[in-house]
Enzyme design. Structure first.
Site, short mmCIF file in Angstrom:
data_model
loop_
_atom_site.label_atom_id
_atom_site.label_comp_id
_atom_site.label_asym_id
_atom_site.label_seq_id
_atom_site.Cartn_x
_atom_site.Cartn_y
_atom_site.Cartn_z
CG HIS A 164 36.02 35.06 46.10
ND1 HIS A 164 35.03 34.63 45.23
CD2 HIS A 164 37.02 35.54 45.30
CE1 HIS A 164 35.41 34.82 43.99
NE2 HIS A 164 36.61 35.39 43.99
CG HIS B 100 40.80 38.20 44.98
ND1 HIS B 100 41.07 36.88 45.22
CD2 HIS B 100 39.81 38.21 44.04
CE1 HIS B 100 40.30 36.12 44.46
NE2 HIS B 100 39.53 36.90 43.74
CD GLU C 287 38.36 37.95 39.93
OE1 GLU C 287 38.66 37.54 41.08
OE2 GLU C 287 37.29 37.64 39.35
CG HIS D 205 34.26 39.16 43.14
ND1 HIS D 205 35.26 39.75 43.87
CD2 HIS D 205 34.86 38.13 42.47
CE1 HIS D 205 36.41 39.13 43.66
NE2 HIS D 205 36.19 38.13 42.82
CD GLU E 60 41.96 31.58 42.46
OE1 GLU E 60 40.95 30.86 42.62
OE2 GLU E 60 41.89 32.81 42.50
#
Length: 466
Positions: free
Chosen positions: A159, A161, A165, A204, A227
């Site tokens: 996934h 974002h 992170e 990642h 999330e």
């Protein structure tokens, strides 16, 4: 023992000494004579219950209601009353300084405390996750936190974002993989106290390695993160026509007839081999030149009089451009000194211990909060505060910031490096003797991030404090 709290206990229970020692050497007479108290008096002193109507404490000392199994009630220095309505005694013990705030608290300050135990848990195959964002705590605007657990072999699926992170491994070992902006592949195994950092958009994956899996804290550089808004591989392929998938990967469309029809998110995977065994072998494979992981607890700690500090930011973890952090240990009886952070809000995570934190918000406002394991605290940037260990075990905490560098100002150091005349004129114009004692303490102006009360003070200073 802190002198100020000892004085309060003495006032509450001094009668127990009267018949035990000669009158001329009683605690009261020694104080009247300007003498300090021998150590035996402090050792023999029995503390009074601080949550009774008759208890007096002009210095607002801290009390460990959890460790001492006390029941906090809203009494303070002759004010207050008992509680007649519904009451949650366990929550009251966890928040004694909300139930009976210090007399120095004043005005309206937003809530700065949240516990992960109050967060919704999403349960999946072999793992779970829960989050603390601006939705759970309105003051968490700069940073969102996620607590995640993976059993052995369990995968947090491939996934990426919108947000960067940052992660701290709480327990166990985890394998991390990533692809950098230049197409370089990264694979590493990390353990307790290690970090990883993935910039925005970097794809990642994570997988639990150790026998009991792993648990970690994820930090995202936007408090609005969720999330539920992750870009998942399975989710994307499910929402892409098979004809396009076939064209993209140069295979027949029917190859994708049995791919997952819903996101996998967290799921049990096969057991991984070594990194060398798992590393791709295609002719165009290249290894990333960037280091996405860092061993925070392996850093040499900065020793202080009351604990130790490790700082990790872009100076020693070069890739971590949006998150800076400190790992802080505060020994029993010690204080994370009065300070403030000029460049970002502090997002604190408490791993162990019990703390009292007062946040000074300017304009005559201040509010005190209590924290324990699994709790999150917010301190807005430039708000003065301290972290006091009120328990019988060390506090271990993370101070996390949406910033490239860790920065703080020490109140002790500032006053020590300010012309002494100005300090005296500001604070001690009505008590020059006290001012001289104060100046002696700050004259070296040494920054001591976690400071322990100096029990070697002279008897003259003790009697002055009392």
């Amino acid at each position: 023992m802190h002198i100020k709290s000892g004085a309060v206990l003495l006032a509450a229970a001094a009668g127990q000494f009267v018949s035990a020692v000669p009158v001329q050497d009683s605690p009261r007479q020694r104080l009247l004579d300007g003498k300090g108290l021998p150590e035996k008096f402090w050792k023999d002193l029995k503390p009074a219950n601080p949550y009774k109507p008759g208890f007096r404490d002009p210095y607002d000392g801290a009390h460990d209601s959890v460790g001492k199994k006390l029941d906090p009630l809203p009494y303070r220095n002759g004010l207050g009353a008992s509680v007649l309505g519904p009451w949650n005694p366990e929550r009251a013990r966890q928040n004694p300084d909300l139930i009976r705030p210090p007399s120095t608290d004043s005005g309206d300050v937003a809530n700065m405390r949240w516990s992960f135990v109050d967060s919704h848990v999403r349960i999946e195959e072999g793992g779970w996750t829960r989050q603390t964002t601006i939705r759970e705590m309105g003051t968490s605007s700069q940073i969102a936190g996620v607590n995640m657990r993976l059993e052995k072999g369990v995968i947090r699926e491939l996934h990426w974002h919108k947000e960067a992170e940052w992660a701290y491994v709480l327990e166990g070992e985890v394998r991390v993989t990533a692809l950098d902006y230049e197409g370089g592949s990264f694979i590493d195994d990390v353990g307790k106290g290690d970090l990883w950092y993935f910039p925005s958009g970097v794809p990642h994956s994570l997988q639990g390695l150790s026998e009991n899996g792993t648990e970690f804290l994820l930090i995202f550089d936007d408090g609005h993160f969720s999330e539920e808004s992750t870009f998942l591989l399975t989710d994307w392929l499910k929402h892409t026509p098979k004809s396009v998938l076939a064209e993209n990967f140069h295979v027949a469309p029917e190859i994708f007839d049995h791919i997952p029809q819903k996101e996998k998110y967290i799921f049990q995977g096969s057991q991984p081999g070594s990194i060398d065994e798992e590393k791709p072998t295609g002719k165009h494979f290249k290894q990333s030149k960037y280091q996405f992981t860092h061993k925070m607890l392996a850093q040499e700690p900065h020793q202080t009089s009351g604990g130790e500090v490790r700082i990790t930011d872009s100076k020693n973890f070069l890739l971590s451009k949006t998150i800076a952090a400190a790992h802080v240990t505060i020994q029993p009886g010690a204080l994370r000194e009065m300070h403030w952070h000029p460049n970002a809000d502090e997002w604190s995570f408490f791993l162990r211990g019990r703390a009292r934190v007062t946040i000074f918000a300017s304009s005559g406002t201040a509010r005190t909060f209590n924290y324990g394991p699994g709790d999150v605290g917010i301190v807005p940037h430039n708000h003065g505060h301290f972290v006091e260990n009120i328990g019988d075990e060390p506090i271990e905490m993370l101070e996390i910031f949406r910033a490239d560098e860790f920065r703080d100002f020490s109140l002790f150091q500032w006053l020590g490096e300010t012309p002494q005349r100005q300090v005296i004129d500001t604070l001690f114009s009505e008590d020059k003797e006290a001012g001289e004692v104060f100046l002696q303490k700050i004259q070296d102006a040494k920054k001591d991030e976690v400071r322990k009360f100096d029990n070697e003070d002279s008897e003259e200073e003790k009697s002055h404090d009392l």
